[in-house]
Design a protein around this motif. Structure first.
Motif, PDB file in Angstrom:
ATOM      1  N   ARG A 159       0.840  -1.203   0.000  1.00 46.96           N
ATOM      2  CA  ARG A 159       0.000   0.000   0.000  1.00 46.96           C
ATOM      3  C   ARG A 159       0.879   1.258   0.000  1.00 46.96           C
ATOM      4  O   ARG A 159       0.584   2.233  -0.665  1.00 46.96           O
ATOM      5  CB  ARG A 159      -0.939  -0.014   1.219  1.00 46.96           C
ATOM      6  N   ARG A 160       2.002   1.204   0.751  1.00 50.61           N
ATOM      7  CA  ARG A 160       2.940   2.353   0.749  1.00 50.61           C
ATOM      8  C   ARG A 160       3.440   2.609  -0.664  1.00 50.61           C
ATOM      9  O   ARG A 160       3.508   3.740  -1.135  1.00 50.61           O
ATOM     10  CB  ARG A 160       4.162   2.028   1.630  1.00 50.61           C
ATOM     11  N   ASP A 161       3.808   1.512  -1.349  1.00 57.60           N
ATOM     12  CA  ASP A 161       4.301   1.665  -2.733  1.00 57.60           C
ATOM     13  C   ASP A 161       3.210   2.240  -3.629  1.00 57.60           C
ATOM     14  O   ASP A 161       3.461   3.129  -4.442  1.00 57.60           O
ATOM     15  CB  ASP A 161       4.746   0.309  -3.295  1.00 57.60           C
ATOM     16  N   LEU A 162       1.989   1.708  -3.445  1.00 59.18           N
ATOM     17  CA  LEU A 162       0.890   2.147  -4.320  1.00 59.18           C
ATOM     18  C   LEU A 162       0.563   3.625  -4.113  1.00 59.18           C
ATOM     19  O   LEU A 162       0.325   4.355  -5.081  1.00 59.18           O
ATOM     20  CB  LEU A 162      -0.353   1.296  -4.071  1.00 59.18           C
ATOM     21  N   GLU A 163       0.582   4.033  -2.833  1.00 62.78           N
ATOM     22  CA  GLU A 163       0.253   5.447  -2.546  1.00 62.78           C
ATOM     23  C   GLU A 163       1.228   6.371  -3.268  1.00 62.78           C
ATOM     24  O   GLU A 163       0.841   7.353  -3.891  1.00 62.78           O
ATOM     25  CB  GLU A 163       0.284   5.699  -1.029  1.00 62.78           C
ATOM     26  N   GLN A 164       2.506   5.997  -3.194  1.00 64.00           N
ATOM     27  CA  GLN A 164       3.517   6.823  -3.853  1.00 64.00           C
ATOM     28  C   GLN A 164       3.358   6.772  -5.377  1.00 64.00           C
ATOM     29  O   GLN A 164       3.467   7.779  -6.071  1.00 64.00           O
ATOM     30  CB  GLN A 164       4.900   6.320  -3.464  1.00 64.00           C
TER      31      GLN A 164
ATOM     32  N   VAL B  14       0.655   6.194  -7.094  1.00 63.55           N
ATOM     33  CA  VAL B  14      -0.532   6.963  -7.516  1.00 63.55           C
ATOM     34  C   VAL B  14      -0.185   8.451  -7.512  1.00 63.55           C
ATOM     35  O   VAL B  14      -0.480   9.184  -8.458  1.00 63.55           O
ATOM     36  CB  VAL B  14      -1.739   6.671  -6.581  1.00 63.55           C
ATOM     37  N   ALA B  15       0.523   8.874  -6.459  1.00 65.35           N
ATOM     38  CA  ALA B  15       0.903  10.292  -6.367  1.00 65.35           C
ATOM     39  C   ALA B  15       1.806  10.686  -7.537  1.00 65.35           C
ATOM     40  O   ALA B  15       1.766  11.822  -7.999  1.00 65.35           O
ATOM     41  CB  ALA B  15       1.611  10.552  -5.038  1.00 65.35           C
TER      42      ALA B  15
ATOM     43  N   THR C 267       0.253  -4.045  -7.934  1.00 64.27           N
ATOM     44  CA  THR C 267      -0.656  -4.279  -6.802  1.00 64.27           C
ATOM     45  C   THR C 267      -0.573  -5.689  -6.215  1.00 64.27           C
ATOM     46  O   THR C 267      -0.583  -6.679  -6.938  1.00 64.27           O
ATOM     47  CB  THR C 267      -2.112  -4.023  -7.252  1.00 64.27           C
TER      48      THR C 267
END
Ligand SMILES: NC(=O)C1=CN([C@@H]2O[C@H](COP(=O)(O)OP(=O)(O)OC[C@H]3O[C@@H](n4cnc5c(N)ncnc54)[C@H](OP(=O)(O)O)[C@@H]3O)[C@@H](O)[C@H]2O)C=CC1
Ligand SMILES: N[C@@H](CCC(=O)OP(=O)(O)O)C(=O)O
Length: 420
Positions: free
Chosen positions: A52-57, A59-60, A72
């Protein structure tokens, strides 16, 4: 961190560990794989949280949807990683297999034994499941591995690495048998590909930028796993209902993978009967279409944009498809061999002679008749899993599994024979 120093230490440790992995018997390697799978399953929540940390970054940073898809991890994909490792444990161990034994006139008995390659360095995209697959396959084939995944997957990969290390320890194998690099600095890639004293082979999985660097700098043998600019050619003798189904799957089943079709070629004799219906399917699914003048005229829909020369050379890895009408098999084969990436190409045809010519003349690692290019995959080919799809011709071509991670040495058995 001094990257050069760090990579020297990683290389030395891998070389040392490769002796233990080469010596390990099937039971020990399988025990490690099963323990890795157990750790991954137990830590599923942790892996998803790291992801999730990777995904948040990501997406940003505006990563494209198809790239987010392959980055994912969810409970199903984590379970899939564990299951993959268990399946690897169940595969026959290639190391130590001996075959082709025969006697020579001198009386010596001669054959071949399958052996690990040694230390394998793998540079790959931001797809965390590759970390588990590559770790498992390299170990089962008796190799030590140095893994450098895409930087967007850094936290996911570190979490998976902890499970891999736990599995190795549980089976009494050195932790350095699989090292996942603890840095995203690209200087580490530069070091990895220039350490022939510690690394026996490099597998670069990626696009043109990676390959340009590896081709220019590598001093270690390379098995390229390059981009997939894959084609499907719908021949004049195609069953058009079948063509519709296969071409739909080849483009839309998953947009971000290297075996996804990027250009559709259609024989002019069936173009009018095929393209309007085919394009309707793509447009309905939101695929952006870029066609040659004939395609645009036949489809008559302003949403089909003009294809440029650049489109024929492009791997979109996205819901975009280039379409060209060709005057026959020769033009289709020329197009594929000129613009393709020697990955996977397919013909849809009921004509036996055309199918055979396509198979012989298209210069790609997988050539297919009446099937979706999405099948180019180690699991689908029965290899259990894959390191990736080699677009090289030497050592391993197409989906690479355990055998591609090994080599063979000659074995001579004598009873005191001497050469006269
Ligand atoms: N044949 C096969 O088996 C496969 C092929 N591919 C191909 O990979 C491509 C898509 O993946 P994508 O993520 O865009 O691939 P990239 O080539 O951008 O990245 C792949 C890996 O290479 C690294 N890398 C890229 N350029 C350099 C460089 N100049 N120096 C050092 N390291 C570098 C990346 O690191 P960083 O994170 O720092 O960018 C990443 O770890 C597609 O072309 C696809 O077809 C993908 C999977 C399998
Ligand atoms: N062989 C795999 C795809 C490998 C691959 O393409 O990787 P990627 O380009 O990272 O999605 C499959 O068919 O799903």
């Amino acid at each position: 961190m001094d990257i050069k120093e760090y990579m020297q230490a990683v290389g030395q440790a891998a070389r040392r560990a490769s002796r233990a992995t080469a010596r390990a018997d099937s039971r020990q390697k399988n025990a490690a794989l099963m323990a890795m799978a157990d750790a991954i399953e137990r830590d599923a929540d942790k892996l998803v949280a790291a992801n999730r940390r990777d995904l948040e970054q990501a997406v940003a940073e505006g990563l494209a949807p198809a790239m987010l898809d392959r980055l994912t991890l969810n409970p199903q994909t984590v379970a899939g990683m564990a299951e993959g490792l268990r399946q690897m444990a169940a595969l026959p161990d290639p190391v130590g297999e001996m075959d082709d034994f025969s006697y020579r006139p001198s009386g010596i008995q001669l054959g071949k034994m399958r052996v690990p390659l040694g230390v394998i360095g793998i540079i790959y995209e931001a797809r965390p499941n590759v970390t588990a697959d590559a770790a498992g396959l390299c170990l089962k084939a008796g190799n030590a591995a140095i893994l450098r995944g895409g930087s967007e997957a850094f936290h996911s990969n570190q979490a998976i690495a902890a499970c891999v290390a736990e599995g190795l320890a549980a089976a009494g194998l050195p932790a350095d048998a699989v090292q996942v690099l603890a840095t995203t600095d690209r200087a580490a890639v530069g070091a990895l590909i220039t350490m022939p004293e510690y690394v026996d082979v490099i597998v670069p999985r990626g696009g043109k930028g990676l390959i340009a660097r590896v081709s220019a700098e590598a001093r270690v043998p390379v098995i390229k796993h390059l981009d997939g600019n894959c084609h499907t050619f719908v021949d004049a003798h195609a069953d058009l209902t079948m063509a519709l189904k296969v071409c739909d799957n080849a483009k839309t089943q998953r947009y971000g993978t290297c075996n996804t079709m990027e250009t559709l070629l259609v024989h002019e004799a069936v173009a009018a009967g095929f393209l309007p219906a085919m394009c309707a399917v793509y447009l309905e699914k939101g695929v952006e279409l870029r066609g040659c003048p004939t395609t645009r005229e036949l489809v008559g829909d302003a949403r089909v944009r003009v294809a440029t020369e650049e489109d024929w050379d492009t791997e979109y890895a996205a819901p975009i498809l280039a379409i060209r009408v060709v005057d026959g098999l020769d033009e289709a084969i020329d197009h594929i061999n000129t613009h393709g990436s020697h990955h996977t190409d397919a013909i849809i045809t009921g004509d036996y002679a055309n199918a055979r010519r396509f198979l012989r003349e298209v210069d790609s690692s997988s050539v297919m008749v009446n099937a979706s290019s999405r099948f180019a995959d180690g699991f689908e080919y029965g290899l259990g899993a894959e390191i990736g799809i080699s677009t090289d011709k030497i050592h391993a071509r197409g989906p690479v599994g355990l055998e591609g991670l090994t080599s063979q040495k000659w074995v001579v058995l004598g009873d005191g024979q001497v050469r006269g």
